[in-house]
Design a protein around this motif. Sequence first.
Motif, mmCIF file in Angstrom:
data_model
loop_
_atom_site.group_PDB
_atom_site.id
_atom_site.type_symbol
_atom_site.label_atom_id
_atom_site.label_comp_id
_atom_site.label_asym_id
_atom_site.label_seq_id
_atom_site.Cartn_x
_atom_site.Cartn_y
_atom_site.Cartn_z
ATOM 1 N N UNK A 385 0.828 -1.210 0.000
ATOM 2 C CA UNK A 385 0.000 0.000 0.000
ATOM 3 C C UNK A 385 0.862 1.259 0.000
ATOM 4 N N UNK A 386 1.861 1.305 0.889
ATOM 5 C CA UNK A 386 2.717 2.492 0.969
ATOM 6 C C UNK A 386 3.536 2.718 -0.279
ATOM 7 N N UNK A 387 4.088 1.633 -0.842
ATOM 8 C CA UNK A 387 4.917 1.756 -2.042
ATOM 9 C C UNK A 387 4.072 2.177 -3.245
ATOM 10 N N UNK A 388 2.858 1.648 -3.367
ATOM 11 C CA UNK A 388 1.988 2.044 -4.483
ATOM 12 C C UNK A 388 1.745 3.546 -4.458
ATOM 13 N N UNK A 505 -6.604 -1.510 -2.385
ATOM 14 C CA UNK A 505 -7.277 -0.214 -2.250
ATOM 15 C C UNK A 505 -6.321 0.935 -2.551
ATOM 16 N N UNK A 506 -5.124 0.894 -1.955
ATOM 17 C CA UNK A 506 -4.149 1.973 -2.152
ATOM 18 C C UNK A 506 -3.622 2.003 -3.584
ATOM 19 N N UNK A 507 -3.511 0.845 -4.227
ATOM 20 C CA UNK A 507 -3.031 0.810 -5.612
ATOM 21 C C UNK A 507 -3.999 1.519 -6.546
ATOM 22 N N UNK A 508 -5.300 1.327 -6.331
ATOM 23 C CA UNK A 508 -6.281 2.014 -7.176
ATOM 24 C C UNK A 508 -6.350 3.498 -6.859
ATOM 25 N N UNK A 509 -6.087 3.885 -5.605
ATOM 26 C CA UNK A 509 -5.948 5.307 -5.298
ATOM 27 C C UNK A 509 -4.737 5.878 -6.026
ATOM 28 N N UNK A 510 -3.649 5.101 -6.067
ATOM 29 C CA UNK A 510 -2.423 5.557 -6.736
ATOM 30 C C UNK A 510 -2.651 5.784 -8.225
ATOM 31 N N UNK A 511 -3.341 4.860 -8.891
ATOM 32 C CA UNK A 511 -3.575 5.020 -10.329
ATOM 33 C C UNK A 511 -4.599 6.112 -10.607
ATOM 34 N N UNK A 527 0.069 -9.039 -4.989
ATOM 35 C CA UNK A 527 1.132 -9.288 -4.010
ATOM 36 C C UNK A 527 0.620 -9.106 -2.585
ATOM 37 N N UNK A 528 -0.381 -8.271 -2.392
ATOM 38 C CA UNK A 528 -0.828 -7.912 -1.045
ATOM 39 C C UNK A 528 -1.711 -8.964 -0.388
#
Length: 734
Positions: A385-388, A505-511, A527-528
């Motif tokens: 999440x943090x890295x995304x 969740x965080x990956x889709x926020x990132x994109x 991976x999560x």
Amino acid sequence: MGNCIICGQDVDGRICQSHEEDVVFDFRGDSPDQLVRNRFYRGVVDGYADFGVFIDLSPNVTGLLHRSEIDGRLESLDWEAGDTVYVQVKSVRENGNVDLTSSIRQSEGEFRGTLIQERTEEKLPEEVEEGNGSERSDEGNGRERGTAESDGGGGAVETGVTTEAETETEEEPEPEPVETVSEPETAAPTAEPESEAESEPEPEAEAGAEPAAETETAAEPEPREATHSEIADLPDRVDELVRIEGEVVSARQTGGPTVFELRDETGVADCAAFVEAGVRAYPEIEIGDIVRLDGEVELRHDEIQVETEALVELEGDEAAEVERRLADAMTDRARPDELTLVAHDERLEAISGNLLDAAESIRRAVLESRPIVVRHGATADGYVAGVALERAILPLVREEHATSDAEYHYVNRRPLEDAVYGMNDATNDVTKMLQDRERHDEKLPLVVLAGTASTVESEDGLEMLGIYGADRIIVDAAPADPEIAAVTDVLVNPESDDALSTGALASSLATTLNSGVGDEIAHLPAVSYWEDTPQSYLDAARDAGFDEEHVTELREAVALEAYYQSYSEKRELIGDLLFGESEEAVAAAGAPEDVAAEESLAGHIATQFREKLDTEVETAQANTEESEAAGVSVAVLDTDSYTHKYDFPPTSLLLDELHRRSDAEVTIGIAMDKLWIRAETDLDLRAVALDAAENAPNAGISAAGLRECRIEFLSGAREEVEIAVIGAVTEQFD
């Protein structure tokens, strides 16, 4: 040939190799390549960052003293910007970055000698003519006031000040300095006042007389006027005099000039202003002021910088007009056009408004030059999440800021050891942000908490951030307590309690906040997940070139590295694991050149993960006590006696794996004052704690970590707590 100043040995230069570390050098070069590895140099403190201290070795060369090279904590240093310090050059990288290490000698008298290094030439101090580079020049301007500097093409750059030699040989008066702003009393002086002789009118030439030859060659230069420019256009305006209008977003004092960061509707630029070395220029200008700045655009080490000639604060209608432009541009640039998901997920589409709000807040922080602190749990899911988020934010910061080190100042990822954002964490963050505001005039940060802080146990910590004015965004796939909405600015939390990872969740926020990273992070949601990975995320990973075996290796490798040095972001190492960025990763793992770095490195670390976890689980299984309570099978492990307390795996991860491999319906791990529960039914941990407390009223039982399903208690009541908790858990199976 020369003689060593220490031993007198014949050498090519002034110091022999055996005594090179006994001498301190005053560096007067203009390129990092001119530095000599392992030499000690005098430097000037430029400023602090999370990861170390920037030291100016010369006006054009800055090195980094990383915190790992400092004895004790970074905060223990009593250096201030402008202080003279002594450091050793550890290495000079191919990209020009200079790595420094600390020196126990912090005065010139502790060295056996001093030498001047002019570019690559070594000189004794007495051999350097007074005034010929013997004083450090204006760092930001790259030249000393009152002198001319080579323009790289054999000419000289006029500084607007008459040199002593010119005063003696030239009869013509200096041209009047160009007034570039309407408020001259606030502008920094760029020329010496004219003498009375210079201000007298010249005698009229005799009729018919030919003009003198020197009059033709000493003709006055054409006066230049500053023309309005947007910051985005500065790379095309090098060596031109420009006028910029915008907001001052930071002001930092270096050993030379004051460097103002100025933001307009198109970007951010560094503007150096010089009065005297280490002295604050334009002290009346503060962060948040709307200003007009005139200056010359220069390119230094491939970075744009404006050399300030005049700076004034705008007021009234002029300031209001600039503010309106900035606000309009901010709205246009900050709000994403649409939701962009890594893969189709109805749960995320249902909270599209919250995702867009969070993306807008993060992009707005970048545009406002506010630091962004990403907090996440020290687990595989937390790191993903943090890295995304980090991967999405960094390109936005690089695009907005001209300086190459901006990403280190404006993006900080700090792992949390616990899923609760407690007062200890909040105190650390508040202390750091107040220090940065005091030392570097930084704005208060936007704090993004991923996979943490969504339960009431984090309420006090979140409130503390709010008291100091730091904005808070929580991104968590686990259900949030109602109280949290009141102490956060944006809450991204799915309405459904179906299994969703915070990494997805965080990956889709990132994109959504940066669609350009979609292909790069497409494999991260898969991976999560430890189990039951949604097919849509497996498909996205496969399309990105990561099959299930590879995804599993990445998950296990990140989980292992998340445990070690849990408070460290490990940006480069995690980047090597998840994205295979470093060629050194291949060599470090001993893999052939045709094997991808991420495969070899992740596979190497994942093997260690499995070996350590399997060994620990086997030991735990052999020492688990199994019983039955109210018709429910229960397995209990004494984690103090039968686990390695300070080695991988952490207790929470061990209990997860132990329960997956067990036939028991409930698995409990109990330590001196903590207890973990894993069960085949959805537990209400708070209800378990309350029920257990009724049967053990003096044990101090509390639900301390909902995400880890952890209960804390007083160590003296351990046996009583174990019986009470088992009874409370089995009641929830009815």
